[in-house]
Design a protein around this motif. Structure first.
Motif, PDB file in Angstrom:
ATOM      1  N   ARG A 126       0.834  -1.200   0.000  1.00 29.25           N
ATOM      2  CA  ARG A 126       0.000   0.000   0.000  1.00 29.25           C
ATOM      3  C   ARG A 126       0.872   1.255   0.000  1.00 29.25           C
ATOM      4  NH1 ARG A 126      -5.243   1.279   1.529  1.00 29.25           N
ATOM      5  NH2 ARG A 126      -5.516   3.412   2.296  1.00 29.25           N
ATOM      6  N   GLU A 127       1.936   1.241   0.797  1.00 26.64           N
ATOM      7  CA  GLU A 127       2.840   2.394   0.834  1.00 26.64           C
ATOM      8  C   GLU A 127       3.509   2.603  -0.518  1.00 26.64           C
ATOM      9  OE1 GLU A 127       5.489   1.570   4.096  1.00 26.64           O
ATOM     10  OE2 GLU A 127       4.287   2.808   5.462  1.00 26.64           O
ATOM     11  N   ASP A 128       3.899   1.510  -1.167  1.00 35.09           N
ATOM     12  CA  ASP A 128       4.482   1.598  -2.511  1.00 35.09           C
ATOM     13  C   ASP A 128       3.536   2.301  -3.474  1.00 35.09           C
ATOM     14  OD1 ASP A 128       6.729   0.252  -1.720  1.00 35.09           O
ATOM     15  OD2 ASP A 128       6.277  -1.613  -2.792  1.00 35.09           O
ATOM     16  N   GLN A 129       2.298   1.850  -3.469  1.00 36.16           N
ATOM     17  CA  GLN A 129       1.328   2.401  -4.410  1.00 36.16           C
ATOM     18  C   GLN A 129       0.991   3.855  -4.091  1.00 36.16           C
ATOM     19  OE1 GLN A 129       0.213   0.571  -7.237  1.00 36.16           O
ATOM     20  NE2 GLN A 129       2.004  -0.529  -6.455  1.00 36.16           N
ATOM     21  N   ALA A 130       0.948   4.176  -2.810  1.00 37.61           N
ATOM     22  CA  ALA A 130       0.686   5.564  -2.423  1.00 37.61           C
ATOM     23  C   ALA A 130       1.813   6.476  -2.908  1.00 37.61           C
ATOM     24  CB  ALA A 130       0.529   5.669  -0.910  1.00 37.61           C
ATOM     25  N   ALA A 131       3.049   5.995  -2.796  1.00 34.46           N
ATOM     26  CA  ALA A 131       4.205   6.793  -3.243  1.00 34.46           C
ATOM     27  C   ALA A 131       4.167   7.024  -4.749  1.00 34.46           C
ATOM     28  CB  ALA A 131       5.498   6.087  -2.846  1.00 34.46           C
ATOM     29  N   LEU A 132       3.553   6.097  -5.473  1.00 33.89           N
ATOM     30  CA  LEU A 132       3.441   6.232  -6.930  1.00 33.89           C
ATOM     31  C   LEU A 132       2.192   7.001  -7.349  1.00 33.89           C
ATOM     32  CD1 LEU A 132       4.463   2.574  -7.905  1.00 33.89           C
ATOM     33  CD2 LEU A 132       5.829   4.656  -8.254  1.00 33.89           C
TER      34      LEU A 132
ATOM     35  N   ARG B  99      -0.892   6.007  -6.811  1.00 32.41           N
ATOM     36  CA  ARG B  99      -1.893   5.057  -7.288  1.00 32.41           C
ATOM     37  C   ARG B  99      -2.780   4.523  -6.178  1.00 32.41           C
ATOM     38  NH1 ARG B  99       2.426   1.452 -10.774  1.00 32.41           N
ATOM     39  NH2 ARG B  99       2.921   3.031 -12.366  1.00 32.41           N
ATOM     40  N   LEU B 100      -2.883   5.233  -5.075  1.00 37.42           N
ATOM     41  CA  LEU B 100      -3.639   4.705  -3.940  1.00 37.42           C
ATOM     42  C   LEU B 100      -5.110   4.473  -4.267  1.00 37.42           C
ATOM     43  CD1 LEU B 100      -3.469   3.759  -1.057  1.00 37.42           C
ATOM     44  CD2 LEU B 100      -3.819   6.119  -0.293  1.00 37.42           C
ATOM     45  N   PRO B 101      -5.804   5.411  -4.934  1.00 35.13           N
ATOM     46  CA  PRO B 101      -7.219   5.146  -5.243  1.00 35.13           C
ATOM     47  C   PRO B 101      -7.399   3.882  -6.086  1.00 35.13           C
ATOM     48  CG  PRO B 101      -6.722   7.469  -5.532  1.00 35.13           C
ATOM     49  CD  PRO B 101      -5.402   6.780  -5.336  1.00 35.13           C
ATOM     50  N   GLU B 102      -6.519   3.697  -7.080  1.00 35.39           N
ATOM     51  CA  GLU B 102      -6.593   2.485  -7.905  1.00 35.39           C
ATOM     52  C   GLU B 102      -6.292   1.238  -7.068  1.00 35.39           C
ATOM     53  OE1 GLU B 102      -3.733   0.554 -11.263  1.00 35.39           O
ATOM     54  OE2 GLU B 102      -4.451   2.595 -11.661  1.00 35.39           O
ATOM     55  N   PHE B 103      -5.284   1.345  -6.203  1.00 40.64           N
ATOM     56  CA  PHE B 103      -4.912   0.214  -5.364  1.00 40.64           C
ATOM     57  C   PHE B 103      -6.069  -0.213  -4.483  1.00 40.64           C
ATOM     58  CE2 PHE B 103      -3.365  -1.198  -1.169  1.00 40.64           C
ATOM     59  CZ  PHE B 103      -2.761  -2.396  -1.548  1.00 40.64           C
ATOM     60  N   GLU B 104      -6.766   0.731  -3.893  1.00 42.09           N
ATOM     61  CA  GLU B 104      -7.859   0.390  -2.982  1.00 42.09           C
ATOM     62  C   GLU B 104      -8.981  -0.362  -3.697  1.00 42.09           C
ATOM     63  OE1 GLU B 104      -8.806   4.165  -1.241  1.00 42.09           O
ATOM     64  OE2 GLU B 104      -7.356   3.889   0.396  1.00 42.09           O
ATOM     65  N   LEU B 105      -9.148  -0.103  -4.994  1.00 45.85           N
ATOM     66  CA  LEU B 105     -10.158  -0.830  -5.758  1.00 45.85           C
ATOM     67  C   LEU B 105      -9.668  -2.220  -6.161  1.00 45.85           C
ATOM     68  CD1 LEU B 105     -11.464   2.045  -8.078  1.00 45.85           C
ATOM     69  CD2 LEU B 105     -12.662   1.009  -6.149  1.00 45.85           C
ATOM     70  N   LEU B 106      -8.376  -2.349  -6.402  1.00 44.67           N
ATOM     71  CA  LEU B 106      -7.825  -3.614  -6.876  1.00 44.67           C
ATOM     72  C   LEU B 106      -7.397  -4.544  -5.744  1.00 44.67           C
ATOM     73  CD1 LEU B 106      -5.577  -2.336  -9.815  1.00 44.67           C
ATOM     74  CD2 LEU B 106      -7.921  -3.199  -9.945  1.00 44.67           C
TER      75      LEU B 106
ATOM     76  N   VAL C 254      -7.103  -4.092 -16.467  1.00 46.62           N
ATOM     77  CA  VAL C 254      -7.410  -4.354 -15.060  1.00 46.62           C
ATOM     78  C   VAL C 254      -6.782  -5.674 -14.633  1.00 46.62           C
ATOM     79  CG1 VAL C 254      -9.236  -4.848 -13.393  1.00 46.62           C
ATOM     80  CG2 VAL C 254      -9.528  -3.000 -15.052  1.00 46.62           C
ATOM     81  N   ALA C 255      -6.936  -6.697 -15.455  1.00 42.70           N
ATOM     82  CA  ALA C 255      -6.366  -8.008 -15.139  1.00 42.70           C
ATOM     83  C   ALA C 255      -4.844  -7.931 -15.029  1.00 42.70           C
ATOM     84  CB  ALA C 255      -6.773  -9.016 -16.210  1.00 42.70           C
ATOM     85  N   VAL C 256      -4.227  -7.173 -15.922  1.00 46.26           N
ATOM     86  CA  VAL C 256      -2.769  -7.007 -15.876  1.00 46.26           C
ATOM     87  C   VAL C 256      -2.352  -6.279 -14.607  1.00 46.26           C
ATOM     88  CG1 VAL C 256      -0.804  -5.848 -16.960  1.00 46.26           C
ATOM     89  CG2 VAL C 256      -2.437  -7.116 -18.365  1.00 46.26           C
TER      90      VAL C 256
ATOM     91  N   ARG D 167       0.134  -7.695 -11.690  1.00 48.11           N
ATOM     92  CA  ARG D 167       1.359  -7.018 -11.260  1.00 48.11           C
ATOM     93  C   ARG D 167       1.363  -6.754  -9.763  1.00 48.11           C
ATOM     94  NH1 ARG D 167       1.735  -2.680 -16.298  1.00 48.11           N
ATOM     95  NH2 ARG D 167       2.698  -4.123 -17.804  1.00 48.11           N
ATOM     96  N   LEU D 168       0.203  -6.358  -9.239  1.00 52.42           N
ATOM     97  CA  LEU D 168       0.110  -6.153  -7.794  1.00 52.42           C
ATOM     98  C   LEU D 168       0.351  -7.468  -7.051  1.00 52.42           C
ATOM     99  CD1 LEU D 168      -2.957  -3.781  -7.253  1.00 52.42           C
ATOM    100  CD2 LEU D 168      -0.550  -3.279  -6.758  1.00 52.42           C
ATOM    101  N   GLY D 169      -0.234  -8.548  -7.562  1.00 52.65           N
ATOM    102  CA  GLY D 169      -0.049  -9.840  -6.922  1.00 52.65           C
ATOM    103  C   GLY D 169       1.403 -10.273  -6.928  1.00 52.65           C
ATOM    104  N   LYS D 170       2.094 -10.023  -8.018  1.00 53.64           N
ATOM    105  CA  LYS D 170       3.510 -10.378  -8.099  1.00 53.64           C
ATOM    106  C   LYS D 170       4.327  -9.575  -7.105  1.00 53.64           C
ATOM    107  CE  LYS D 170       7.372 -10.726 -11.353  1.00 53.64           C
ATOM    108  NZ  LYS D 170       7.795 -10.531 -12.765  1.00 53.64           N
ATOM    109  N   ARG D 171       4.048  -8.275  -7.013  1.00 50.96           N
ATOM    110  CA  ARG D 171       4.765  -7.424  -6.055  1.00 50.96           C
ATOM    111  C   ARG D 171       4.447  -7.848  -4.625  1.00 50.96           C
ATOM    112  NH1 ARG D 171       9.010  -5.060  -4.120  1.00 50.96           N
ATOM    113  NH2 ARG D 171       8.617  -3.089  -3.025  1.00 50.96           N
ATOM    114  N   TYR D 172       3.201  -8.192  -4.370  1.00 47.40           N
ATOM    115  CA  TYR D 172       2.786  -8.646  -3.041  1.00 47.40           C
ATOM    116  C   TYR D 172       3.540  -9.908  -2.636  1.00 47.40           C
ATOM    117  CZ  TYR D 172      -0.525 -10.307   0.579  1.00 47.40           C
ATOM    118  OH  TYR D 172      -1.108 -10.765   1.727  1.00 47.40           O
ATOM    119  N   ARG D 173       3.621 -10.859  -3.539  1.00 50.63           N
ATOM    120  CA  ARG D 173       4.337 -12.098  -3.237  1.00 50.63           C
ATOM    121  C   ARG D 173       5.820 -11.832  -2.962  1.00 50.63           C
ATOM    122  NH1 ARG D 173       0.685 -13.809  -7.209  1.00 50.63           N
ATOM    123  NH2 ARG D 173       2.199 -13.520  -8.881  1.00 50.63           N
ATOM    124  N   ASN D 174       6.396 -10.905  -3.716  1.00 48.72           N
ATOM    125  CA  ASN D 174       7.799 -10.557  -3.479  1.00 48.72           C
ATOM    126  C   ASN D 174       7.992  -9.918  -2.102  1.00 48.72           C
ATOM    127  OD1 ASN D 174       8.677 -11.514  -5.949  1.00 48.72           O
ATOM    128  ND2 ASN D 174       8.510  -9.526  -6.977  1.00 48.72           N
TER     129      ASN D 174
END
Length: 247
Positions: free
Chosen positions: A163-169, A171-178, A205-207, A211-218
């Motif tokens: 979440r912090e990563d996405q906020a820094a970019l 993209r927080l509103p998009e992140f909260e939906l995804l 959206v699927a992509v 990408r979020l899932g891959k970053r999360y797993r990392n």
């Protein structure tokens, strides 16, 4: 298999850049930096200790006291001097320490509180108890409950960092939906609805979720790496975490 969590109810983490074993080693010597880092570690991993105490039969109030006392003892006692990365995973070492030091509610009725009133961890008792009841399972013993709590804490720490990563970019509103799709596949039509909301193509959206899932797993892997001394143990710990969450 993608990690799941308990809906974001585990306490938000405090970040630090080195391994947990290194924090303990540094904190064993007089060092304001090391002590502050260890206190951050205590704040991050209080819930597994609290859950273990509750499963041992402590009341919510006594479990909070036990947790506070346990971490005060870690900071103030020879626990730090005895800590040895060669003993294995930090998760297992902490559980061993809890088993040796925890006291139950009956003992606490006549016990003098330790730690000189030090409160290293901010615990909101109603919130902590709600969180415990959400993960409690009558079929799990105290050690298994500790393991599940630990696994959920690791996942939530990774989720918080994502979440912090996405906020820094920006993209927080998009992140909260995804974000919900990191834990569950989409129902029919959900990606299409999101695509309309985000003004994106459905495939985009699927992509984005992928990408979020891959970053999360990392990030989950990073969190686990911080709890072992030997990087070769990371894969085994990941498998253990998934096994714990699937039981």
């Amino acid at each position: 298999m993608q990690p799941t969590d308990n809906g974001g109810r585990t306490p938000a983490p405090s970040g630090f850049s080195t391994t947990h074993w290194s924090l303990i080693t540094r904190a064993a010597t007089p060092s304001a930096e090391g002590r502050a880092a260890l206190e951050a570690l205590c704040r991050a991993y209080w819930f597994p200790v609290y859950a273990f105490a509750r499963k041992q039969g402590c009341t919510a109030s006594d479990a909070e006291d036990v947790t506070q006392d346990f971490f005060a003892e870690i900071v103030q006692s020879e626990f730090l001097q005895r800590a040895d990365p060669e003993r294995g995973r930090f998760r297992s070492y902490l559980l061993m320490a809890v088993k040796h030091r925890i006291v139950n509610a009956r003992d606490r009725a006549s016990a003098q509180k330790r730690g000189g009133g030090v409160r290293l961890v901010s615990i909101d008792e109603p919130v902590a108890e709600k969180q415990f009841l959400e993960i409690d399972d009558p079929g799990l013993d105290p050690s298994q409950t500790y393991e599940r709590s630990w696994a959920l804490t690791v996942l939530q720490r990774a989720r918080h960092r994502l979440r912090e990563d996405q906020a820094a970019l920006g993209r927080l509103p998009e992140f909260e939906l995804l974000e919900p799709f990191l834990s569950a596949p989409p129902a029919e039509g959900e990606y299409a609805a999101l695509a309309t909301n985000l003004k994106m193509a459905r495939n985009a959206v699927a992509v984005a979720v992928h990408r979020l899932g891959k970053r999360y797993r990392n990030l989950v892997r990073d969190e686990i790496t911080d709890t072992v001394e030997d990087p070769a143990e990371v894969g085994e710990e990941l498998n253990h975490l998934l096994k714990v969450l699937s039981t």
